[in-house]
Design an enzyme around this catalytic site. Structure first.
Site, short mmCIF file in Angstrom:
data_model
loop_
_atom_site.label_atom_id
_atom_site.label_comp_id
_atom_site.label_asym_id
_atom_site.label_seq_id
_atom_site.Cartn_x
_atom_site.Cartn_y
_atom_site.Cartn_z
N HIS A 169 0.81 -1.22 0.00
CA HIS A 169 0.00 0.00 0.00
C HIS A 169 0.85 1.27 0.00
O HIS A 169 0.32 2.36 -0.26
CB HIS A 169 -0.97 0.01 1.18
N ASP A 199 0.15 -7.72 1.36
CA ASP A 199 0.52 -6.30 1.49
C ASP A 199 2.04 -6.13 1.51
O ASP A 199 2.59 -5.39 2.33
CB ASP A 199 -0.09 -5.68 2.74
N SER A 273 4.80 2.40 7.93
CA SER A 273 4.46 1.27 7.06
C SER A 273 5.65 0.88 6.19
O SER A 273 6.25 1.73 5.53
CB SER A 273 3.28 1.64 6.16
#
Length: 432
Positions: A169, A199, A273
């Protein structure tokens, strides 16, 4: 001599006698100190040492140095120098500074320019002139538009060839990806492959010899182990936070198709992230991916993709450019306490098969609807999500040994995974 005269003389000479006594006392003290110093100097010159501890100077009453022949302390009069830093005296610093010095250059900041497609109403939709000629339906006309957005995240260099592991993402739909190194350099990165179902994404920079992290074994992690999260929260720059492993095998969060997350209370915020979750040996044990928050910021619950899952995705992408997974052909659901009691299980662990593909490998191996999968390769299966996450690591041709409960009996069933059918669309969350 009169009494007044005697008193006058006494008052005159009393201060003199007192001063003289003080002077003699001071002289005696100095002489004694000189004699002690001479005695000590003679002892040092003759090479003798008592071996008795001597208090350190400069107010450090707790520190003592033992005088030994030939030591640097004895050569300096047997005293430790005042104000010597701990590092200079060979005492290791506290905390994880030494580990982080070698680890932090391997964690990079990622900025990706994304193009987001949106649909907006036509600016002429409410104009009476256009509505008169094109009718009221003209007001429903929408115009596609493209909006540029900058996404910030983190990544981890995992080999000396400039391979970087990050979240899908972070670079999803990116037109341009740049990587900022710890030394301030900024490099353009190109995508190698990605896997939205876990992911994860793999990037490459043309800069060999970059410091890289060693990937550890996430299966060895236990609840309570200390971990450190490294990333670029809110784009403010590289940051390190510390916490513990709060839980293992978290799933059913709706974050990815295959979920087997490490839960930690190390502070993870937007921008972390794709960053590194390391153990106290400096090994990569997870890729930070998400937080659970009501405010959008850190609230003590963060999630990381285990390094073992990330390693398998990485290896597959580097070899084939995509992730190739084996196919079992089952549908599973969670074992609830009611189901556990009905099957005579001591607790609500395992995965209940609610469907079996009649043409799939599971059918050929003898699995049936109503079987409860208790273990995979002797590893206890916690839930249906756990079963799917574990099976996702198998490739076509791999053999999966399953412990199955059927009609109150435990059976061993071996399934040889096959290729996914060509007409199989992206599986639902409970398919494997």
């Amino acid at each position: 001599m009169s009494v007044d005269t005697k008193a006058s003389l006494r008052d005159t000479f009393l201060p003199i006698r007192t001063a003289t006594g003080a002077a003699l006392l001071a002289a005696g003290t100095i002489l004694g100190a000189l004699l002690v110093a001479l005695a000590g100097g003679g002892s040092t010159r003759s090479g003798r040492a008592s071996g008795a501890p001597v208090p350190a100077l400069a107010g450090n009453a707790a520190a003592v140095v033992s005088q030994t022949p030939g030591s640097s302390a004895a050569g300096r009069g047997g005293m430790a120098a005042a104000g010597t830093p701990a590092a200079a005296s060979g005492v290791p610093s506290e905390g994880y500074a030494a580990i982080l010095r070698s680890v932090m250059p391997s964690v990079v900041n990622i900025s990706s320019l994304q193009v987001v497609r949106t649909y907006e109403s036509s600016p002429f939709a409410m104009d009476p002139f256009f509505r008169q000629f094109f009718g009221d339906g003209f007001g429903e006309l929408v115009v596609p538009r493209q909006r540029r957005a900058l996404s910030l995240g983190s990544g981890v260099v995992v080999d000396e060839h400039g391979t970087i592991l990050t979240n899908y993402h972070v670079v999803e739909n990116a037109r341009e990806v740049k990587v900022a190194l710890a030394d301030g350099r900024e490099l353009r990165a190109r995508p190698v492959g990605s896997d939205s179902r876990t992911d994860l994404a793999v990037l490459k920079v043309d800069e060999p010899g970059l410091p890289s992290l060693v990937m550890g074994d996430s299966e060895r992690l236990e609840v309570g182990d200390i971990v450190l999260a490294i990333g670029n929260p809110f784009g403010i720059g590289q940051t390190v936070t510390m916490g513990i492993v709060s839980a293992m095998g978290r799933g059913s969060l709706g974050l990815a198709d295959y979920e087997d997350f490490i839960q930690t209370d190390a502070a993870i915020n937007p921008g972390n992230s794709g960053g590194a979750l390391i153990n106290t040996r400096g090994e990569l044990v997870g890729i930070s991916t998400a937080i659970l928050s009501r405010s959008g910021g850190y609230q003590g619950i963060g999630f990381a993709i285990p390094s073992n899952m990330a390693r398998e995705v990485l290896d597959s992408i580097l070899k084939t450019g995509r992730v190739v997974r084996g196919y079992v052909g089952i549908e599973a659901q969670a074992v609830t306490p009611e189901i556990a009691r009905a099957f005579g299980l001591p607790d609500a662990h395992g995965a209940l098969l609610s469907g079996v593909d009649p043409q799939g490998p599971a059918q050929r191996a003898g699995l049936r609807r109503g079987d409860v999968i208790l273990a995979l390769r002797e590893r206890v299966i916690v839930s249906d999500d756990d079963l799917r996450a574990q099976l996702s690591r198998f490739k076509p041709g791999d053999r999966a040994s399953l412990t199955v409960l059927r009609d109150g009996r435990r059976l061993q069933v071996e399934v040889v995974l096959g290729e996914p059918p060509p007409n199989l669309s992206r599986p639902g969350r409970r398919r494997g």
